[in-house]
Structures are given as C-alpha cells and as structure tokens.
Design a protein around this motif. Structure first.
Motif, PDB file in Angstrom:
ATOM      1  N   ARG A   4     -20.710  17.650  33.642  1.00  0.00           N
ATOM      2  CA  ARG A   4     -19.800  16.619  33.131  1.00  0.00           C
ATOM      3  C   ARG A   4     -20.476  15.250  33.095  1.00  0.00           C
ATOM      4  NH1 ARG A   4     -14.563  18.987  33.435  1.00  0.00           N
ATOM      5  NH2 ARG A   4     -13.438  17.033  33.308  1.00  0.00           N
ATOM      6  N   GLN A  44     -13.316  13.312  19.197  1.00  0.00           N
ATOM      7  CA  GLN A  44     -12.373  12.440  19.922  1.00  0.00           C
ATOM      8  C   GLN A  44     -11.796  11.374  19.001  1.00  0.00           C
ATOM      9  OE1 GLN A  44     -15.241  11.441  23.020  1.00  0.00           O
ATOM     10  NE2 GLN A  44     -13.805  12.103  24.610  1.00  0.00           N
ATOM     11  N   GLY A  75     -14.258  19.745  29.816  1.00  0.00           N
ATOM     12  CA  GLY A  75     -15.225  18.648  29.743  1.00  0.00           C
ATOM     13  C   GLY A  75     -15.397  18.020  28.375  1.00  0.00           C
ATOM     14  N   LYS A  91     -10.766  15.008  27.033  1.00  0.00           N
ATOM     15  CA  LYS A  91      -9.364  14.842  26.621  1.00  0.00           C
ATOM     16  C   LYS A  91      -8.725  13.661  27.348  1.00  0.00           C
ATOM     17  CE  LYS A  91      -8.587  19.185  27.879  1.00  0.00           C
ATOM     18  NZ  LYS A  91      -9.916  19.772  28.017  1.00  0.00           N
ATOM     19  N   THR A  92      -9.188  13.444  28.602  1.00  0.00           N
ATOM     20  CA  THR A  92      -8.502  12.463  29.444  1.00  0.00           C
ATOM     21  C   THR A  92      -8.523  11.058  28.841  1.00  0.00           C
ATOM     22  OG1 THR A  92      -9.314  13.786  31.260  1.00  0.00           O
ATOM     23  CG2 THR A  92      -8.299  11.703  31.833  1.00  0.00           C
ATOM     24  N   ARG A 123     -24.589  15.544  27.000  1.00  0.00           N
ATOM     25  CA  ARG A 123     -24.541  16.717  27.879  1.00  0.00           C
ATOM     26  C   ARG A 123     -25.710  17.663  27.650  1.00  0.00           C
ATOM     27  NH1 ARG A 123     -18.970  17.114  28.786  1.00  0.00           N
ATOM     28  NH2 ARG A 123     -18.458  14.988  29.364  1.00  0.00           N
TER      29      ARG A 123
HETATM   30  N1  LIG Z   1     -17.635  10.638  24.335  1.00  0.00           N
HETATM   31  C1  LIG Z   1     -18.056  10.765  25.590  1.00  0.00           C
HETATM   32  N2  LIG Z   1     -19.341  10.552  25.923  1.00  0.00           N
HETATM   33  C2  LIG Z   1     -19.784  10.688  27.178  1.00  0.00           C
HETATM   34  N3  LIG Z   1     -18.994  11.020  28.213  1.00  0.00           N
HETATM   35  C3  LIG Z   1     -17.697  11.253  27.965  1.00  0.00           C
HETATM   36  C4  LIG Z   1     -17.158  11.125  26.635  1.00  0.00           C
HETATM   37  N4  LIG Z   1     -15.828  11.409  26.698  1.00  0.00           N
HETATM   38  C5  LIG Z   1     -15.547  11.693  27.988  1.00  0.00           C
HETATM   39  N5  LIG Z   1     -16.656  11.591  28.749  1.00  0.00           N
HETATM   40  C6  LIG Z   1     -16.796  11.862  30.184  1.00  0.00           C
HETATM   41  O1  LIG Z   1     -16.849  13.282  30.330  1.00  0.00           O
HETATM   42  C7  LIG Z   1     -16.241  13.710  31.542  1.00  0.00           C
HETATM   43  C8  LIG Z   1     -15.217  14.795  31.230  1.00  0.00           C
HETATM   44  O2  LIG Z   1     -14.154  14.284  30.484  1.00  0.00           O
HETATM   45  P1  LIG Z   1     -12.637  14.694  30.768  1.00  0.00           P
HETATM   46  O3  LIG Z   1     -12.384  14.651  32.216  1.00  0.00           O
HETATM   47  O4  LIG Z   1     -11.777  13.924  29.877  1.00  0.00           O
HETATM   48  O5  LIG Z   1     -12.702  16.196  30.292  1.00  0.00           O
HETATM   49  P2  LIG Z   1     -11.492  17.137  29.933  1.00  0.00           P
HETATM   50  O6  LIG Z   1     -11.542  17.436  28.488  1.00  0.00           O
HETATM   51  O7  LIG Z   1     -10.240  16.594  30.492  1.00  0.00           O
HETATM   52  O8  LIG Z   1     -11.956  18.435  30.702  1.00  0.00           O
HETATM   53  P3  LIG Z   1     -11.135  19.436  31.641  1.00  0.00           P
HETATM   54  O9  LIG Z   1     -10.355  20.313  30.730  1.00  0.00           O
HETATM   55  O10 LIG Z   1     -12.243  20.133  32.323  1.00  0.00           O
HETATM   56  O11 LIG Z   1     -10.332  18.591  32.534  1.00  0.00           O
HETATM   57  C9  LIG Z   1     -15.657  12.457  32.153  1.00  0.00           C
HETATM   58  O12 LIG Z   1     -16.509  12.036  33.181  1.00  0.00           O
HETATM   59  C10 LIG Z   1     -15.605  11.460  31.023  1.00  0.00           C
HETATM   60  O13 LIG Z   1     -15.739  10.145  31.476  1.00  0.00           O
END
Ligand SMILES: Nc1ncnc2c1ncn2[C@@H]1O[C@H](COP(=O)(O)OP(=O)(O)OP(=O)(O)O)[C@@H](O)[C@H]1O
Length: 684
Positions: A573, A261, A287, A290-291, A441
């Motif tokens: 997640r 990230q 998970g 990305k958000t 995770r």
């Molecule tokens: N570095 C991190 N450490 C711990 N938790 C994290 C970290 N980055 C993101 N998260 C948490 O992980 C969860 C998933 O993140 P996010 O929703 O951004 O996934 P995504 O990549 O968008 O997945 P998808 O493609 O399934 O939507 C969220 O609850 C977020 O707060």
C-alpha cells in the motif's frame, strides 16, 4: 399454527429455549424453516477396527475393553477408554465429558463414531459419539442436517423443532406463480423446504436448494427494484454544488489521483450536484484508493452545510479512518469538525458525540453500527457512505439512509464481483469502478511454502524490520486448542519473541480483545512502535499501514482465496516493495493448486473467477463463509446462473404488474416487503 406463529407455539419450547432460538435469529416458524443446514452428516457403515487405521472418520462397533479413566491435564478433564473387536483395539478420548465414566460400562458393546487422528505415533478416536448398535444402524446412509448454532442451542434442538414444525403446518402455500416454476424447472416450495432439512437423497437436496436459492435471489431483486423505483421518484433535497475546496484538497495530497479515481470522483460530483438522489457503488480492488474519494465527497457535502457520515464494519477501521480524516483536515487547514462514534465508547463519550451531531457542531461523522442506533439525531444529513457493503447488507444501509431525508448514498466495496452480476445485485445503485492501482505501487512478490521455510521467513522479517519496515503474521486461531491443530496468536507471539532479536517489538491482536485494546495496538502499529503484528483476520478489512511490507499467513490452507487476497491487500500500500508468504501445513495437491492462484496473480477479479472454477459440488454449503454478500443459502458466484434466471423472472413479473397488486402476486409482495422492512427490526 401458521408460518408466522412464534416458535414457542411448538411443544417443548419454553421461555428459556425461545430466547436461545431468538439469539440465533429465529423468532417465527418461518425463521425456523429458513434456518437452513450448513451441511449434512452422513453416518458411515460400521467398519472393523482394523480398517480404522488411517486418519479419517469412522464408525466402529466393539466392546469397551478397558476401565474408563478420567485424567486432569492443563485444566481439562480427559476421559480415555479402549474399544476392541475381533480385528483389533482402538483408543478413545474425550475432553471435558467426565460423566462418561459412569455411562460407559467395561465389557458392554457400543458403536463409537468419530475422527481417528494420530498423536505421538498412536491412533486415537477423538470425541466419538456413542450409540447403541440398533440405534446406529437406523441412521446409516441418512443425510442428517447440521445446523449453524449459537451458544446453548444444540443441533438436536433445532432438528426436533423443524420436524415438529413440518408435522404441525397444514399446508405450505407456494407464492411463486406456476409459470415461473415451470419455466425454470423449480421444485414446489413445501417440497424444497422439507428436502433441504431432511433430504431423501442428494438429488432431492440439490433440487430443493436450487429452488430456495432462486427464491432468495428473486425476493432480493424485487426488493432492490422497489428501492430503486422509490429512489427515482424522489427529487434530491440536497443539491450539493461542486466546490473548488475539494479540488484544492486533491491537488495537495502529495500524490496525484489515478485516472480511475478522477473518473469516479467526477461521477460522484455530477450525482451530488444533480437533481436526483445519488445511490452509487464504488467498486475497487484492495488498495485502489477508495478512501480518499469518500473523504472528498464528505468535504463536498460539509462545504455545502450538510452533515456526512461514514459507517464502517469494525472499530479498528473506524478509528483508522477517523485518524486519517482528522490528519487531512488539519494538514490542509480545513474548517470541518469530524467526530467519532463507536459502540465501545463510554456512555459519556457517546452522549457528547451525539450532542455534537445533533447541534451540528460536527460536520463529518465516522463510526460503526453505533451510527444507526436510534439515539443519534442528525442535522441535515446529506451524505451516507458505508464501507464494505457485504458486511452490512442492503437493509442496514437503508436503515442508516432512513435517518436523513433521502440523503445521497455511496457504498464502497472491494468485493470483486463481475459486472454482469453486480448490475443485478446492486440493481438499486449506479456503479463506479476504480480499475487501476496507484502508479507508485510495485507488484507484491508472493511465495507459497510449507512450514520448513519458517526459519528463513523469520530471518527475512528480521531484515525487513532492520530496514525500517513492518510485518503482519496471520494465525487462524486466538488461543491454543486441544481439538484443532492450528497456530494461535497468543502462543505464536511468545515463541516469535524468542526467535527475533530482542529489539523487535512483537504484539498480538485478535477479535476477542476489548475494542479499546485493539485500537491501542493498531495505533502503536500505525505509529511504527510495533514492528511485527501477530493477528487473526481482524486486520482483514481495510486496515491501512503503508509501511508494512510483509504479510505472512500461517495455515494458509484454512482460509478462502478471497480472504487471503484481502489479507494480502494489507501490504503493497506504499512505495516499498512488499512480500506475501503463504505458509501451509497440508502438502496436498488441492491446497497447492488453490494457493498457486494467489501466487500468480494479484488481481481480485481473476482470483474470484479461478476460485470458482476450483470449487467442487461438495463445497456448496461451505462457500458462504467466504464473506461475500450474505445470503442465507445462495452464493453469489456459484449460483450466478440461477441469479440470472431470477433476474429475468423478476423483470417479467414487474413488466406486467409493477406494483405487484395482482391477486397471484400477493404472496410475492408480502415477501418483498418483509425483505425491505427487515431493516426496521434488526437489532444493532
Ligand atoms: N492516487 C494515489 N497515489 C498514491 N497513493 C494513493 C493514491 N490513492 C490512494 N493512495 C494511498 O493508497 C493507500 C490505500 O488506499 P485506500 O486505503 O483508500 O485503499 P482502499 O481502496 O480503501 O483499499 P481497501 O479495500 O484495502 O481498504 C493509502 O495509503 C492511500 O493514501
């Protein structure tokens, strides 16, 4: 008449039918010819009734041996009859076709063709099509096209129109330079079109398909190249300086960004603060987080006085992102104003949101397709982020980008495409990959089971709920159907309420519900009030409820592996151990083998590759349903070698004629421009 004439220049297509075609995206003869079959129906030889004794599809010829009866059951009209030949008798049933009582005569002979299925120990041919024997014999062995249809449009209407178009068109010009056709052994365009609709045999169909797949990739690559060239020529009007504000936000998240990230965030900051317009793809497995990167980019833009918007494919996701963003802004005491804009909002709500956007009272805009509607006027739109690229396609992305004066763009995707293919498909984008999951995770524990395991699965869900966790159960259908044996969310929910303790709150969610209802259910699930959510695949993309630890998929055999992987991505997640139960009703080896892939791996790239290996040639038309990048006929995975060839050919053409101005490339240029201009004509 030529390829660009309207479909109503064909005989028999009046205003009413024209509208039906239009709903299916068919306006011109060219659209019609590019409305490819989704498969073919090959009429079987007639067999004696005795041979139609196991489940399967058959054609039988015999005499109607009973009276044709119409019964009413559960609000449906059921027609029954029996057909007899020297070898035996077969029962026939139809739903809601009462007129058959008058057309089928007892004692007369017909061919009946349909699926034989067993119900309560008796064999029935369900919903058979009825033919005269001569009529049927002419059809045997011929590959009949089966078209994708929309309400009111029948297969016969499309097939007749396509036939007529071929008869009326004088000459089909081949726009592909001869040397490309020769080098890559491609069929002629006219031949390919005709054979894809009405193939002589399987070999001709495959040849036709290869040519059309090549065309689709070729045009797409030329268009993408054009977009890239035009982007590179533009200096960024939005040089957005790095800001300490985003570093502070990142430090106070309650978790540390993963190295992947951090790397991607660095790439984005570098691009946005640079001289050229950013166009970047963030690819990361479900998970991977990305958000938060998208949110940081939106804050960076807002801090520099620009508006930024985030466009997502569903209302549920828009509401979820908006809530998460608002929460983050409030908890970190930021001065930004977010606004939500979705199609389901009332006219008044939309007007207020649009006003806020126009007057720049809102910095960050989250929404669905509504964001590209013409009424929305942005003020200083510096950053456009679209989520899940494959749902929108390059054209919609461009349409949104066109709302600002060349804003920076980010596309987020969880589609696991190997890098070699990604560089071709996203040729206009730079690629960032988040190839690491957050360290807190625990790997999801999977199991593949048959329905006999259901009672234990329910006990397990009950225990998880008792421990404070939540669960998803996915069913393939919304309502019970007479025709398909698969679990549906509505009756499933009723039954489940009886199986689980009364204190467990079970609700359902499906795509036919009103967006407001869907959002309300998701909010209650997110807040923990609903413990078990029975849902169709509407939860598939991006839904984030970290407290949910069980994903149980009923009729798992009905879903593609990529889709199942996305569904599984809804759990695991958060910090709790998560579990995924793939339940199947078909105990055959192929199903087992496919599901075992998921059982053994949680890695999207690996799954996509294995899925590809398992697909047989029979699947060529089925794959597009997997939801990956939407091409009409081409499949990103299966047709990867053709994509490589098309990319090579496009590079060779552009090397000698970058603007496609040479006489022999005129046709190509026109097609490429059509591909780009499409964005202006799409009805959102
Ligand atoms: N570095 C991190 N450490 C711990 N938790 C994290 C970290 N980055 C993101 N998260 C948490 O992980 C969860 C998933 O993140 P996010 O929703 O951004 O996934 P995504 O990549 O968008 O997945 P998808 O493609 O399934 O939507 C969220 O609850 C977020 O707060």
């Amino acid at each position: 008449m030529d390829e660009y004439s309207s479909v109503d220049t064909l005989k028999g297509i009046g205003e009413k039918t024209r509208v039906l075609f239009e709903h299916a995206g068919i306006r011109t003869i060219q659209d019609l010819l590019h409305h490819y079959p989704r498969g073919y129906d090959v009429f079987e030889e007639i067999v004696p009734i005795r041979q139609a004794a196991a489940e399967g599809r058959y054609a039988v010829y015999g005499m109607v041996a009973s009276a044709v009866l119409v019964k009413r059951m559960k609000g449906k009209q059921i027609v029954t009859a029996a057909v007899k030949d020297e070898s035996g008798v077969l029962n026939l049933t139809w739903f809601n076709m009462p007129y058959l009582k008058n057309t089928l005569k007892k004692g007369a002979h017909y061919v009946f063709r349909g699926r034989v299925a067993e119900k309560n120990g008796r064999l029935f041919m369900e919903q058979p099509a009825v033919f005269g024997v001569q009529q049927y014999e002419q059809l045997v062995g011929i590959m009949q096209p089966v078209y994708p249809l929309t309400a009111g449009l029948t297969n016969n209407m499309v097939s007749k129109a396509v036939r007529q178009a071929f008869e009326s068109l004088e000459h089909m010009k081949d726009y592909l330079p001869g040397w490309i056709r020769q080098k890559y052994h491609l069929a002629q365009y006219g031949f390919a079109l005709e054979q894809i609709h009405f193939p002589k045999d399987e070999e001709s169909m495959m040849q036709a398909r290869r040519r059309l797949v090549f065309d689709e990739f070729f045009q797409f690559i030329l268009a993408v190249n054009q977009l890239k060239t035009s982007r590179e020529a533009v200096r960024s009007p939005f040089v957005i300086p790095r800001t300490s504000l985003t570093s502070k936000v990142a430090e106070n998240l309650g978790y540390e960004l993963t190295n992947a990230q951090k790397r991607v965030w660095e790439e984005i900051q570098h691009d946005m603060s640079g001289e050229n317009v950013m166009a970047r793809l963030i690819q990361g497995d479900v998970g991977s987080g990305k958000t938060i990167i998208a949110f940081l980019a939106l804050f960076m833009a807002a801090d520099a006085g620009c508006q930024g918007c985030l466009m997502v494919p569903t209302e549920v996701l828009a509401a979820q992102h908006f809530a998460a963003l608002t929460e983050l802004i409030e908890s970190q005491g930021l001065a930004f104003v977010p606004v939500l804009l979705t199609g389901s909002m009332t006219a008044r709500e939309k007007r207020l949101a649009c006003e806020k956007i126009k007057l720049h009272q809102a910095d960050i805009i989250v929404g669905t397709h509504a964001l590209i509607q013409e009424k929305v006027e942005y003020d200083n739109l510096g950053l456009v982020i679209t989520d899940e690229q494959h749902r929108f396609g390059v054209r919609q992305r461009e349409a949104l980008a066109a709302k600002g004066s060349t804003p920076h763009t980010i596309v987020m995707s969880a589609t696991p495409i190997p890098r070699t293919l990604a560089v071709i498909l996203y040729g206009d984008l730079d690629i960032s990959v988040i190839d690491e999951l957050p360290s807190n995770r625990l790997p999801i524990k999977n199991c593949v089971v048959n329905t006999g395991y259901r009672p234990r699965a329910y006990q397990f869900i009950q225990r998880q709920v008792d421990e404070g966790r939540q669960a998803y159960i996915i069913c393939p259908m919304v309502e019970e159907s007479e025709m398909i044996e698969a679990e549906d969310v509505i009756s499933y929910t009723q039954q489940l309420k009886e199986e689980l303790a009364p204190s467990v709150c079970v609700e359902y969610l499906h795509g036919k519900m009103k967006p407001k209802e869907k959002n309300a259910i998701m909010e209650r699930f997110l807040s923990g009030e609903i413990h078990v959510l029975v849902s169709t695949t509407v939860v598939e993309v991006g839904v984030n409820v970290p407290n949910a630890t069980v994903m149980m998929v009923e009729n798992a055999e009905r879903f593609g592996l990529a889709q199942l992987h996305q569904l599984r991505g809804r759990v695991g997640r958060g910090k709790h151990q998560s579990f995924c139960i793939f339940m199947h009703t078909i105990d055959n080896q192929r199903t087992q083998k496919r599901l075992e892939i998921l059982n053994h791996s949680n890695d999207g790239f690996y799954i996509a590759e294995e899925d590809l290996k398992l697909r047989g040639p029979g699947d060529i038309f089925g794959i597009r349903q997997s939801g990956l990048l939407e091409f009409k006929i081409a499949d990103v995975f299966n047709d990867a070698p053709v994509m490589q060839e098309a990319s090579e050919a496009a590079a060779a053409v552009l090397a000698v004629d970058p603007q496609l101005d040479m006489e022999e490339h005129r046709g190509l240029k026109r097609l490429m421009e059509e591909c780009i201009n499409f964005c202006n004509t799409v009805n959102f």
